[in-house]
Design an enzyme around this catalytic site. Structure first.
Site, PDB file in Angstrom:
ATOM      1  N   THR A  66       0.844  -1.200   0.000  1.00 17.89           N
ATOM      2  CA  THR A  66       0.000   0.000   0.000  1.00 17.89           C
ATOM      3  C   THR A  66       0.877   1.248   0.000  1.00 17.89           C
ATOM      4  OG1 THR A  66      -1.760  -1.183   1.141  1.00 17.89           O
ATOM      5  CG2 THR A  66      -1.828   1.224   1.264  1.00 17.89           C
ATOM      6  N   ASN A 124      -6.304  -9.995  -7.378  1.00 15.71           N
ATOM      7  CA  ASN A 124      -6.314 -10.690  -6.093  1.00 15.71           C
ATOM      8  C   ASN A 124      -7.573 -11.507  -5.866  1.00 15.71           C
ATOM      9  OD1 ASN A 124      -6.936  -7.752  -6.092  1.00 15.71           O
ATOM     10  ND2 ASN A 124      -7.842  -8.210  -4.098  1.00 15.71           N
ATOM     11  N   GLN A 135       0.167  -9.695  -6.528  1.00 20.55           N
ATOM     12  CA  GLN A 135      -0.326 -11.078  -6.599  1.00 20.55           C
ATOM     13  C   GLN A 135       0.419 -11.920  -7.621  1.00 20.55           C
ATOM     14  OE1 GLN A 135      -2.197 -12.490  -4.439  1.00 20.55           O
ATOM     15  NE2 GLN A 135      -3.094 -10.746  -3.361  1.00 20.55           N
ATOM     16  N   SER A 141       4.930  -7.134  -2.428  1.00 23.14           N
ATOM     17  CA  SER A 141       4.652  -7.167  -0.985  1.00 23.14           C
ATOM     18  C   SER A 141       5.190  -8.463  -0.383  1.00 23.14           C
ATOM     19  CB  SER A 141       3.139  -7.081  -0.770  1.00 23.14           C
ATOM     20  OG  SER A 141       2.837  -7.197   0.600  1.00 23.14           O
ATOM     21  N   HIS A 180       4.265 -10.135   2.555  1.00 26.69           N
ATOM     22  CA  HIS A 180       3.439 -11.149   3.231  1.00 26.69           C
ATOM     23  C   HIS A 180       2.597 -11.977   2.283  1.00 26.69           C
ATOM     24  CE1 HIS A 180      -0.611  -8.985   3.536  1.00 26.69           C
ATOM     25  NE2 HIS A 180       0.166  -8.016   3.118  1.00 26.69           N
ATOM     26  N   THR A 239      13.250   5.012   9.804  1.00 28.96           N
ATOM     27  CA  THR A 239      14.165   3.880  10.006  1.00 28.96           C
ATOM     28  C   THR A 239      13.575   2.612   9.395  1.00 28.96           C
ATOM     29  OG1 THR A 239      14.996   4.890  12.025  1.00 28.96           O
ATOM     30  CG2 THR A 239      15.360   2.516  11.786  1.00 28.96           C
ATOM     31  N   CYS A 258     -10.449  -6.808   4.398  1.00 30.83           N
ATOM     32  CA  CYS A 258     -10.336  -5.393   4.756  1.00 30.83           C
ATOM     33  C   CYS A 258     -10.130  -5.281   6.253  1.00 30.83           C
ATOM     34  CB  CYS A 258     -11.541  -4.596   4.274  1.00 30.83           C
ATOM     35  SG  CYS A 258     -13.037  -4.950   5.152  1.00 30.83           S
TER      36      CYS A 258
HETATM   37  N1  PLP Z   1      -2.409  -4.939  -4.132  1.00 28.00           N
HETATM   38  C1  PLP Z   1      -2.974  -6.142  -4.185  1.00 28.00           C
HETATM   39  C2  PLP Z   1      -3.333  -6.725  -5.516  1.00 28.00           C
HETATM   40  C3  PLP Z   1      -3.221  -6.858  -3.014  1.00 28.00           C
HETATM   41  O1  PLP Z   1      -3.785  -8.072  -3.075  1.00 28.00           O
HETATM   42  C4  PLP Z   1      -2.882  -6.270  -1.764  1.00 28.00           C
HETATM   43  C5  PLP Z   1      -3.198  -6.970  -0.492  1.00 28.00           C
HETATM   44  O2  PLP Z   1      -4.291  -7.475  -0.304  1.00 28.00           O
HETATM   45  C6  PLP Z   1      -2.284  -5.000  -1.752  1.00 28.00           C
HETATM   46  C7  PLP Z   1      -2.071  -4.364  -2.957  1.00 28.00           C
HETATM   47  C8  PLP Z   1      -1.877  -4.331  -0.463  1.00 28.00           C
HETATM   48  O3  PLP Z   1      -0.728  -4.984   0.058  1.00 28.00           O
HETATM   49  P1  PLP Z   1      -0.140  -4.676   1.517  1.00 28.00           P
HETATM   50  O4  PLP Z   1      -0.940  -5.473   2.473  1.00 28.00           O
HETATM   51  O5  PLP Z   1       1.304  -5.142   1.459  1.00 28.00           O
HETATM   52  O6  PLP Z   1      -0.224  -3.224   1.747  1.00 28.00           O
END
Ligand code: PLP
Length: 382
Positions: A70, A145, A173, A193, A195, A231, A322
């Site tokens: 994000t 996603n 994704q 990302s 995670h 940091t 969400c």
């Molecule tokens: N973009 C997509 C396609 C995602 O699936 C997600 C997470 O659900 C994000 C952005 C946001 O990722 P993060 O949780 O690392 O901010």
């Protein structure tokens, strides 16, 4: 036994990531400090950057670490605006991390429509870009996603660049699920990302093409070459790089595709054989991520399906996760033209590195029981 099929929301921590995190936590140190502890922390940070850069086939300088996708997406959009890009075209299938922020930065952005398969309408984009004035910015994800639909990133990039513009691509994704070559080289700003690939939460990266800038809208220390003051979260970044190292090579992706594709296909095959006739498998005809399935059971609200499956021991999602913990109906499926009784009744199951053989069939068994229990209701709006 609990069955976790929500890897697109977050994937369990890989052991390699955990080990790298523990090493960083034990070492401590601030990468900006000049003493020996600081220099060691800095070396760890740069090793992580190099590891991620190698996987992504870019120079280390192209990687800016952030707190997640994000933040990286917002940084990319801010940078594009600061570099004078516009008009802006945003795919209707974008995650809220893009969608909401694009609306704030450019209230007059244009939507790139998506078809029922949830991929961007290239003809519509091409028509809008012909004769466009300025430096157009196209914002589109590499893979969706919710349904796993894979976007034609090469074509999107070609159209944007041919019109004198740039492509900002949400690669979240796709990373670890498609070979890096599916996106690398096409995007001017690309976001990944941690995670989603079995790294920890709280790390992500913005990756830039040569000549493309990252301009921060924050002031503070000069971390990340001034692009992202604050940091660095070194344990999370170290875990992220370690996860990328094991998850995102071409060989690792091929294995992931074989493992998750088998489970996803088993799940869908069981549904086709046993489920009510009106079931819809979304994006079925599009190129799709191997691990993702999005299934609508018309007349049974997605929220009820997710809760009933949770009680039956399986974790899946409706739309995107969400922060409120509430289950939202899918804006994206609505934008793809699906009526409320489909868009409001679709759940997503997503397999991943920790899925085991038989998970697809077991999930189908639980899902079919839930489907039989849930009474049909009219769904009027999403
Ligand atoms: N973009 C997509 C396609 C995602 O699936 C997600 C997470 O659900 C994000 C952005 C946001 O990722 P993060 O949780 O690392 O901010």
């Amino acid at each position: 036994m609990r069955l976790y099929a929500d890897h697109n929301a977050t994937s369990p921590l890989r052991p390699e990531a955990r080990e790298a995190m523990l090493r960083a936590l034990e070492r401590g140190g601030n990468p900006s400090s000049v003493h020996a502890e600081g220099r060691r922390a800095k070396a760890m940070l740069e090793d992580a950057r190099e590891e991620l850069a190698v996987v992504l086939e870019v120079r280390a300088e192209a990687v800016t670490f952030t707190s997640g996708a994000t933040e990286a997406l917002h940084l990319a959009m801010h940078s594009a605006r600061a570099m004078g890009f516009g008009p802006v075209f945003v795919s209707a299938a974008e995650h809220d991390a893009v969608w909401a922020q694009a609306g704030r930065l450019w209230p007059d952005f244009e939507t790139i429509p998506v078809g029922p398969d949830v991929t961007p309408d290239l003809e519509a984009l091409e028509a809008r870009l012909s004769g466009v004035v300025g430096k157009p910015l196209v914002i589109a994800q590499a893979a969706n996603n919710e349904t796993g639909a894979v976007s034609p990133v090469g074509r999107l990039s070609h159209l944007a660049r041919r019109a004198g513009g740039a492509l900002l691509c949400d690669g979240v994704q796709a990373f670890g699920k498609l070979p890096v070559s599916a996106v690398a080289g096409y995007a001017d700003w690309m976001v990944v990302s941690s995670h989603k690939i079995g790294g920890p939460q709280g790390a992500g990266a913005l990756v830039t093409a040569p000549g493309v800038e990252v301009r921060s809208d924050r002031s503070g220390g000069g971390q990340e070459r001034g692009a992202r003051p604050g940091t660095e979260n070194l344990p999370a970044i170290s875990g992220f790089a370690a996860a990328a190292g094991v998850a995102c090579s071409d060989d690792a992706v091929a294995l992931f595709q074989a493992l998750t594709g088998a489970e996803r296909d088993a799940f869908e095959a069981a549904l086709r054989a046993e489920a009510p006739d009106d079931i819809v498998i979304l994006s079925e005809q599009a190129p799709r991520l191997s691990n993702t399935t999005c299934v609508a059971l018309p007349g049974r609200e997605a929220a009820r399906q997710v809760m009933a499956l949770d009680l039956a021991g399986a974790a899946v999602s409706a739309g995107s996760a969400c922060s409120s913990g509430k289950v939202k109906a899918s804006r994206v499926l609505g934008a793809a033209g699906w009526p409320p009784h489909v868009a409001g009744c679709a759940i997503r199951a997503s397999f991943g590195w920790s899925s085991g053989p038989g998970d697809g069939a077991r999930l189908a068994e639980r899902y079919l029981k839930v489907a039989a229990q849930l009474a049909h209701r009219t769904v009027e709006k999403v």
